[in-house]
Design a protein around this motif. Structure first.
Motif, mmCIF file in Angstrom:
data_model
loop_
_atom_site.group_PDB
_atom_site.id
_atom_site.type_symbol
_atom_site.label_atom_id
_atom_site.label_comp_id
_atom_site.label_asym_id
_atom_site.label_seq_id
_atom_site.Cartn_x
_atom_site.Cartn_y
_atom_site.Cartn_z
ATOM 1 N N ALA A 94 0.837 -1.203 0.000
ATOM 2 C CA ALA A 94 0.000 0.000 0.000
ATOM 3 C C ALA A 94 0.875 1.258 0.000
ATOM 4 C CB ALA A 94 -0.925 0.006 1.210
ATOM 5 N N LYS A 95 1.983 1.227 0.719
ATOM 6 C CA LYS A 95 2.913 2.366 0.747
ATOM 7 C C LYS A 95 3.568 2.553 -0.611
ATOM 8 C CE LYS A 95 6.244 4.934 3.074
ATOM 9 N NZ LYS A 95 6.137 6.162 2.312
ATOM 10 N N ILE A 96 3.933 1.445 -1.262
ATOM 11 C CA ILE A 96 4.541 1.526 -2.593
ATOM 12 C C ILE A 96 3.545 2.141 -3.577
ATOM 13 C CG2 ILE A 96 5.508 0.184 -4.500
ATOM 14 C CD1 ILE A 96 6.430 -1.871 -2.423
ATOM 15 N N CYS A 97 2.292 1.701 -3.503
ATOM 16 C CA CYS A 97 1.251 2.232 -4.397
ATOM 17 C C CYS A 97 1.043 3.728 -4.167
ATOM 18 C CB CYS A 97 -0.063 1.503 -4.187
ATOM 19 S SG CYS A 97 -0.027 -0.207 -4.719
ATOM 20 N N ALA A 98 1.027 4.141 -2.909
ATOM 21 C CA ALA A 98 0.796 5.554 -2.598
ATOM 22 C C ALA A 98 1.965 6.413 -3.073
ATOM 23 C CB ALA A 98 0.587 5.730 -1.102
ATOM 24 N N ASP A 99 3.176 5.961 -2.844
ATOM 25 C CA ASP A 99 4.339 6.759 -3.220
ATOM 26 C C ASP A 99 4.548 6.824 -4.733
ATOM 27 O OD1 ASP A 99 4.769 7.283 -0.585
ATOM 28 O OD2 ASP A 99 6.481 5.945 -0.359
ATOM 29 N N LEU A 100 4.297 5.725 -5.422
ATOM 30 C CA LEU A 100 4.481 5.710 -6.873
ATOM 31 C C LEU A 100 3.218 6.134 -7.624
ATOM 32 C CD1 LEU A 100 6.544 2.440 -7.363
ATOM 33 C CD2 LEU A 100 7.365 4.780 -7.215
ATOM 34 N N GLN A 101 2.123 6.338 -6.906
ATOM 35 C CA GLN A 101 0.830 6.723 -7.468
ATOM 36 C C GLN A 101 0.388 5.745 -8.558
ATOM 37 O OE1 GLN A 101 1.322 10.776 -8.702
ATOM 38 N NE2 GLN A 101 1.273 11.538 -6.614
ATOM 39 N N LEU A 102 0.416 4.463 -8.202
ATOM 40 C CA LEU A 102 0.030 3.399 -9.114
ATOM 41 C C LEU A 102 -0.995 2.502 -8.440
ATOM 42 C CD1 LEU A 102 3.548 2.324 -10.415
ATOM 43 C CD2 LEU A 102 1.824 3.600 -11.674
ATOM 44 N N PRO A 103 -1.842 1.822 -9.210
ATOM 45 C CA PRO A 103 -2.768 0.855 -8.611
ATOM 46 C C PRO A 103 -2.012 -0.392 -8.156
ATOM 47 C CG PRO A 103 -3.077 0.958 -10.987
ATOM 48 C CD PRO A 103 -2.090 2.023 -10.630
ATOM 49 N N LEU A 104 -2.632 -1.144 -7.257
ATOM 50 C CA LEU A 104 -2.010 -2.330 -6.692
ATOM 51 C C LEU A 104 -1.727 -3.379 -7.764
ATOM 52 C CD1 LEU A 104 -1.046 -3.756 -4.129
ATOM 53 C CD2 LEU A 104 -3.368 -4.587 -3.806
ATOM 54 N N PHE A 105 -2.614 -3.520 -8.735
ATOM 55 C CA PHE A 105 -2.408 -4.498 -9.798
ATOM 56 C C PHE A 105 -1.122 -4.208 -10.572
ATOM 57 C CE2 PHE A 105 -2.954 -6.050 -14.140
ATOM 58 C CZ PHE A 105 -3.212 -7.382 -13.898
ATOM 59 N N THR A 106 -0.864 -2.955 -10.849
ATOM 60 C CA THR A 106 0.344 -2.571 -11.576
ATOM 61 C C THR A 106 1.590 -2.867 -10.759
ATOM 62 O OG1 THR A 106 -0.898 -0.827 -12.669
ATOM 63 C CG2 THR A 106 1.490 -0.660 -12.756
ATOM 64 N N VAL A 107 1.564 -2.547 -9.469
ATOM 65 C CA VAL A 107 2.726 -2.791 -8.608
ATOM 66 C C VAL A 107 2.993 -4.288 -8.500
ATOM 67 C CG1 VAL A 107 3.603 -2.572 -6.248
ATOM 68 C CG2 VAL A 107 2.467 -0.641 -7.341
ATOM 69 N N VAL A 108 1.943 -5.078 -8.318
ATOM 70 C CA VAL A 108 2.115 -6.534 -8.209
ATOM 71 C C VAL A 108 2.672 -7.087 -9.520
ATOM 72 C CG1 VAL A 108 0.840 -8.720 -7.979
ATOM 73 C CG2 VAL A 108 0.397 -6.851 -6.397
ATOM 74 N N THR A 109 2.175 -6.616 -10.646
ATOM 75 C CA THR A 109 2.662 -7.080 -11.949
ATOM 76 C C THR A 109 4.127 -6.718 -12.145
ATOM 77 O OG1 THR A 109 0.448 -6.765 -12.836
ATOM 78 C CG2 THR A 109 2.208 -7.051 -14.425
ATOM 79 N N LEU A 110 4.505 -5.513 -11.758
ATOM 80 C CA LEU A 110 5.905 -5.099 -11.884
ATOM 81 C C LEU A 110 6.808 -5.959 -11.009
ATOM 82 C CD1 LEU A 110 5.555 -1.198 -11.888
ATOM 83 C CD2 LEU A 110 6.160 -2.650 -13.814
ATOM 84 N N LEU A 111 6.361 -6.242 -9.792
ATOM 85 C CA LEU A 111 7.177 -7.063 -8.890
ATOM 86 C C LEU A 111 7.252 -8.515 -9.374
ATOM 87 C CD1 LEU A 111 6.104 -5.601 -5.434
ATOM 88 C CD2 LEU A 111 8.269 -5.268 -6.639
#
Length: 156
Positions: A94-111
């Motif tokens: 949630a912190k990564i999403c807030a700081d990068l201003q991205l949805p959770l799906f995008t962050v999970v896909t990138l990781l």
């Protein structure tokens, strides 16, 4: 004899009404925006269109000129690296999403593309009633219903 005294004492026209009516003309404002995008300076645009300089300068500062745009989009590579660095430092998703201003799906896909499995990310996922996680579940359900031949691309 020349009547110069009359011309000197004649009142100058009131330009405030003229500028006020021109600054409300939407076609002139659109033309000013186009000129600023094409690289005209605010002063030249104001002179050519006979608009108040303050109005044109406000348009110029509010990113109608490419040289003055304050926010530039980061590349997907840089975003992927930042997400990986956040994750390795122990940050919650949630912190990564807030700081990068991205949805959770995008962050999970990138990781996932960086080699981190879903099992490793499960402990850092937000709560099930969190709006971020609800949107993530909806996106995953939509992607599962409509499979693609190639993996989904992330566009920013």
């Amino acid at each position: 004899m020349c009547d110069t005294t009359n011309s000197l004492t004649a009142e100058t026209p009131d330009l405030s009404r003229f500028y006020k009516s021109r600054s409300r003309d939407s076609s002139l404002i659109e033309t000013a925006k186009k000129m600023l995008v094409h690289g005209y300076t605010p002063g030249k645009t104001a002179l050519l269109l006979r608009l108040p300089y303050d109005l044109v300068k406000g348009l110029y500062d509010n990113s109608w000129n490419p040289r003055c745009r304050k926010i530039s989009n980061t590349s997907q590579y840089a975003t992927k690296r930042m997400a990986r660095m956040y994750y390795e430092s122990g940050a919650m998703l949630a912190k990564i999403c807030a700081d990068l201003q991205l949805p959770l799906f995008t962050v999970v896909t990138l990781l996932k593309r960086e080699g981190i499995t879903e099992k490793e990310m499960a402990s850092r996922m937000p709560d099930r009633d969190d709006p971020l996680f609800v949107a993530y579940r909806e996106t995953v359900a939509r992607k599962q219903k409509n499979p693609q031949r190639r993996s989904p691309r992330l566009h920013y």
